[in-house]
Design a protein around this motif. Structure first.
Motif, PDB file in Angstrom:
ATOM      1  N   ASP A 311       0.831  -1.206   0.000  1.00  0.00           N
ATOM      2  CA  ASP A 311       0.000   0.000   0.000  1.00  0.00           C
ATOM      3  C   ASP A 311       0.868   1.259   0.000  1.00  0.00           C
ATOM      4  O   ASP A 311       0.566   2.245  -0.682  1.00  0.00           O
ATOM      5  N   ARG A 312       1.944   1.229   0.783  1.00  0.00           N
ATOM      6  CA  ARG A 312       2.831   2.392   0.837  1.00  0.00           C
ATOM      7  C   ARG A 312       3.568   2.578  -0.492  1.00  0.00           C
ATOM      8  O   ARG A 312       3.794   3.701  -0.939  1.00  0.00           O
ATOM      9  N   LEU A 313       3.961   1.460  -1.112  1.00  0.00           N
ATOM     10  CA  LEU A 313       4.688   1.560  -2.381  1.00  0.00           C
ATOM     11  C   LEU A 313       3.795   2.112  -3.487  1.00  0.00           C
ATOM     12  O   LEU A 313       4.141   3.078  -4.164  1.00  0.00           O
ATOM     13  N   VAL A 314       2.646   1.506  -3.683  1.00  0.00           N
ATOM     14  CA  VAL A 314       1.791   1.924  -4.789  1.00  0.00           C
ATOM     15  C   VAL A 314       1.076   3.237  -4.480  1.00  0.00           C
ATOM     16  O   VAL A 314       0.638   3.948  -5.378  1.00  0.00           O
ATOM     17  N   GLY A 315       0.954   3.555  -3.184  1.00  0.00           N
ATOM     18  CA  GLY A 315       0.292   4.803  -2.820  1.00  0.00           C
ATOM     19  C   GLY A 315       1.184   6.018  -2.930  1.00  0.00           C
ATOM     20  O   GLY A 315       0.700   7.148  -2.853  1.00  0.00           O
ATOM     21  N   GLU A 316       2.500   5.818  -3.089  1.00  0.00           N
ATOM     22  CA  GLU A 316       3.419   6.940  -3.224  1.00  0.00           C
ATOM     23  C   GLU A 316       3.130   7.696  -4.515  1.00  0.00           C
ATOM     24  O   GLU A 316       3.033   7.116  -5.588  1.00  0.00           O
ATOM     25  N   TYR A 317       2.952   9.020  -4.396  1.00  0.00           N
ATOM     26  CA  TYR A 317       2.610   9.783  -5.583  1.00  0.00           C
ATOM     27  C   TYR A 317       3.785   9.875  -6.536  1.00  0.00           C
ATOM     28  O   TYR A 317       4.953   9.780  -6.163  1.00  0.00           O
TER      29      TYR A 317
END
Length: 592
Positions: A311-317
Motif C-alpha cells: 500500500d505504501r509503495l503503490v500509494g506513493e505519488y
C-alpha cells in the motif's frame, strides 16, 4: 483743572490702560506658548500611538490576507491534483485489491483482466498500470503477456517495478525470486540519488518482510552505503544541519511571564532565547523518547504485513505530482502559522528533503525519522531511522547546547526610565535613564536608583517656580515711572494710578505664583510616584530574574537526560517477525 491738566490726565489714563493691556497680552502670550507646547507634545504622543496602532493593523491585515490566500490556494492545488492525477488513485486502490481478491477467490480472472486493461488505457504513462496487466495475466498463465507487461512497467519505473514484484513474490512465499528482484533493485541503486520508493526498503527492514535472506542482503548493502557516505563530510554535515534545525524548532514560544524584566533589561532577548533553547531538551525527549517500540506482536499472516508495505509503495505519488505536494505543504504551513509566511517558510525548509525526487541514503533515513508521513513510513520505521541517525542527533544536540550556553549573559543590566520624559507641570521632565547591573547587590542598586531620581526631582520642580523677581522689579519700575512722570502735574492722581496699576499687577503676579506653586506640588508628587514605580520595577525585575534563573537551571539540567537518551539509540534493533523464513501455503498444504 486747566485744559493742560485734563489733557495730561487723559494721556496718563491712556498710558495706564496700555500698560495694563500690555501686561494682559504678555500673560496671554505666555499662556498660548505653554498651550502650544503642551498641544505639540500631545500631538507627538498621539502620532506615535497612531503609528504603532497602524503598524499593528497592517501586520494583522497582512496575516489575515496571507491566511485566506493560503486556504484558497490549498483548495486550488487540491483541485488541480484531482483533475490531473485523480485517475491514478483508482490504479493505486486496485493494485493490492487484485491480490487480496485472488487470495479469497472473490474475483474472476476475466473481471481482473478487464479492469487491468481499462486502467492501462486510462493511465498510459503510469508505471503501475502495466504492472496490473502482468498481475492479471499471471493466474491465467499467459506468460507472453505477463513478460511484456513486466517489461513495460520496468521501462517506466525500474525501481518501483522491482520492489513491487519482489514484495509480491515474497507474499507468495517465493523467497528466491523475491530476493533476486531485491538484489536487482539494490545493485541498480546509486546511494547518492535514491528514489522516493526507497522508503519501502526501510519499511521492509522494520517489519522483517523479506525473511532472513532478504534481511541479510539489505543489511550488507545498506551498511556498505552508509560506510561510503559517512566518509563524505558534506553529506554527513547536511544531516547534522537538518537535526540542528529540528532541535531549533523544538524551542518553546517567547515567554510572557517576565513583564518587568523584559521591559527593563537590554539582555532580555538573549535571556528569553536561552530559556527557550534550554526547554528544547524536554521537548526532544517528549517527541522522540515517546516513539512507540517496534511492535513485536506482528500479524502471523505474511500477506497482511506485505500488503501494508505494498500500500505504501503503490500509494506513493508520482514524481510529476511532487511540485503540487510541495506547494501544498507550504500553503498548509502558512495556515498552521496563522498567516506568517516567514515562519511557514522556515517550517517547510526543515522538511524540504521529503519532497525531493531523489535523495542520498543518509537523507532518506533522516526524512523517515523527521517526517515519516511524507514518505509513508510507519512508527516502527521512524524509530529505527531515529536510532540510525543517533550520531548526527548527538552532534547537533551537543552543538545546540554549547551555543545557547555560550549566549547566556554573564551580566544582566537594568535600564529604568523613559527617554521621552515625564509630563509634569506642563513641561517635560527628562530624567536620564538609570542603568544598573545585577552583578551588584540589589539593595545597593535600589539606593542608587532612589538617589538618581531625588537628585533630579527638586531641580526640575524649581524650574516650575514662578519668577517673582523680574515681574516685581518691572512692576516697581512702572509704579516709580508713574510717580515720577505724573507727580509734577498731580501728586494725588499719580499715587492713585500707581496704586491701581500696582494692585492689579500684584493680583496677576500672585495668581501666577499661586498656580506655579500648585504645579510644583503636583509635579513633585507625580515625580515621586514615578520614582516609587521605578523602585517597584527594580524589585520586580530582581524577583523575575531569580525565577528565570531557577527555570533555566531546571530546563538546562534535562540536557543530561537528553544526551543519555540519544546515546541509548545505538541499542535499538529491528523487531523480529514471527513469519521470517515462512512461506504462504495453499488450501491443500502446498506452496503457492
Amino acid at each position: 483743572m486747566t485744559e493742560v491738566d485734563r489733557q495730561l490726565h487723559n494721556k496718563v489714563d491712556q498710558v495706564g490702560n496700555r500698560v495694563l493691556r500690555l501686561t494682559e497680552n504678555l500673560i496671554a502670550v505666555s499662556d498660548q506658548v505653554s498651550a502650544v507646547d503642551t498641544a505639540q507634545k500631545q500631538t507627538q504622543d498621539s502620532l506615535l500611538a497612531l503609528v504603532t496602532e497602524f503598524r499593528s493593523f497592517v501586520r494583522s491585515a497582512a496575516l489575515t490576507a496571507n491566511l485566506h490566500s493560503a486556504e484558497t490556494q490549498i483548495l486550488s492545488v487540491e483541485e488541480r491534483l484531482e483533475r490531473e492525477y485523480g485517475h491514478l488513485k483508482r490504479v493505486r486502490r486496485t493494485a493490492v485489491g487484485i491480490l487480496q481478491a485472488f487470495d479469497v477467490g472473490l474475483a474472476t480472472q476475466d473481471t481482473v483482466q478487464q479492469i487491468s486493461e481499462e486502467l492501462m488505457i486510462e493511465s498510459p504513462r503510469y508505471w503501475l498500470a502495466p504492472a496490473l496487466v502482468a498481475l492479471a495475466a499471471w493466474p491465467r498463465d499467459d506468460r507472453a503477456l505477463c513478460d511484456k507487461a513486466v517489461e513495460e512497467a520496468f521501462r517506466r519505473s525500474p525501481e518501483r517495478t522491482s520492489l513491487l514484484f519482489a514484495l509480491i513474490l515474497r507474499r507468495q512465499g517465493r523467497a528466491d525470486g523475491a530476493v533476486r528482484w531485491l538484489r536487482h533493485y539494490l545493485r541498480a541503486q546509486n546511494p547518492d540519488a535514491l528514489g522516493r520508493e526507497f522508503a519501502v526498503i526501510l519499511e521492509c527492514i522494520a517489519q522483517g518482510a523479506f525473511g532472513p535472506a532478504g534481511r541479510d542482503l539489505m543489511k550488507t548493502t545498506l551498511a556498505g552505503w552508509r560506510e561510503t557516505l559517512m566518509t563524505d563530510d558534506e553529506a554527513r554535515q547536511a544531516q547534522v544541519r537538518r537535526w540542528r534545525a529540528e532541535i531549533d524548532g523544538l524551542r518553546g514560544p517567547a515567554s510572557a511571564q517576565f513583564p518587568r524584566l523584559s521591559r527593563c533589561s537590554p539582555q532580555w532577548p538573549v535571556l528569553d532565547e536561552v530559556l527557550r533553547c534550554a526547554g528544547a531538551h524536554q521537548a526532544l525527549l517528549d517527541t522522540y523518547a515517546a516513539l512507540p517500540e517496534p511492535d513485536t506482536r506482528l500479524s502471523d499472516r505474511l500477506e497482511d504485513t506485505v500488503d501494508d508495505i505494498l500500500d505504501r509503495l503503490v500509494g506513493e505519488y508520482d514524481s510529476e505530482e511532487l511540485p503540487y505536494h510541495r506547494e501544498l505543504a507550504l500553503h498548509r504551513a502558512v495556515v498552521a502559522a496563522g498567516g506568517d509566511r516567514d515562519a511557514a517558510q522556515r517550517a517547510t525548509e526543515v522538511g524540504a528533503a521529503s519532497y525531493e525526487e531523489r535523495s542520498d541514503y543518509l537523507s532518506v533515513q533522516t526524512t523517515a525519522a523527521l517526517d515519516p508521513a511524507a514518505i509513508g513510513a510507519s512508527a516502527a520505521t521512524q524509530r529505527l531511522s531515529v536510532a540510525a541517525c543517533g550520531p548526527w542527533i548527538a552532534e547537533a544536540h551537543a552543538g545546540f547546547s554549547r551555543d545557547y550556553r555560550a549566549k547566556a549573559p554573564s551580566e544582566v543590566e537594568l535600564h529604568i526610565g523613559d527617554p521621552a520624559g515625564v509630563d509634569a507641570g506642563g513641561r517635560k521632565c527628562r530624567i536620564p535613564v538609570w542603568k544598573g547591573s545585577f552583578n551588584t547587590d540589589v539593595d545597593a542598586m535600589e539606593r542608587s536608583l532612589v538617589s538618581h531620581w531625588e537628585r533630579r526631582i527638586e531641580p526640575f520642580v524649581q524650574t516650575l517656580a514662578y519668577p517673582l523677581r523680574n515681574p516685581l522689579l518691572l512692576m516697581a519700575g512702572v509704579v516709580v515711572a508713574i510717580l515720577l512722570v505724573l507727580s509734577g502735574a498731580s501728586v494725588g492722581f499719580a499715587v492713585l494710578l500707581a496704586l491701581f496699576v500696582g494692585g492689579v499687577w500684584g493680583v496677576v503676579v500672585y495668581q501666577r505664583w499661586d498656580a506655579a506653586d500648585t504645579a510644583q506640588d503636583d509635579a513633585r508628587e507625580l515625580l515621586h510616584r514615578h520614582k516609587r514605580e521605578a523602585v517597584d520595577q527594580l524589585r520586580g525585575s530582581a524577583a523575575e530574574l531569580a525565577d528565570w534563573q531557577q527555570r533555566y537551571r531546571a530546563a538546562d539540567a534535562v540536557e543530561g537526560a537528553a544526551r543519555t537518551f540519544i546515546a541509548s539509540l545505538a541499542t535499538t534493533t529491528p523487531a523480529g517477525a514471527p513469519f521470517e523464513g515462512r512461506v504462504v501455503t495453499g488450501s491443500e498444504g502446498g506452496t503457492v
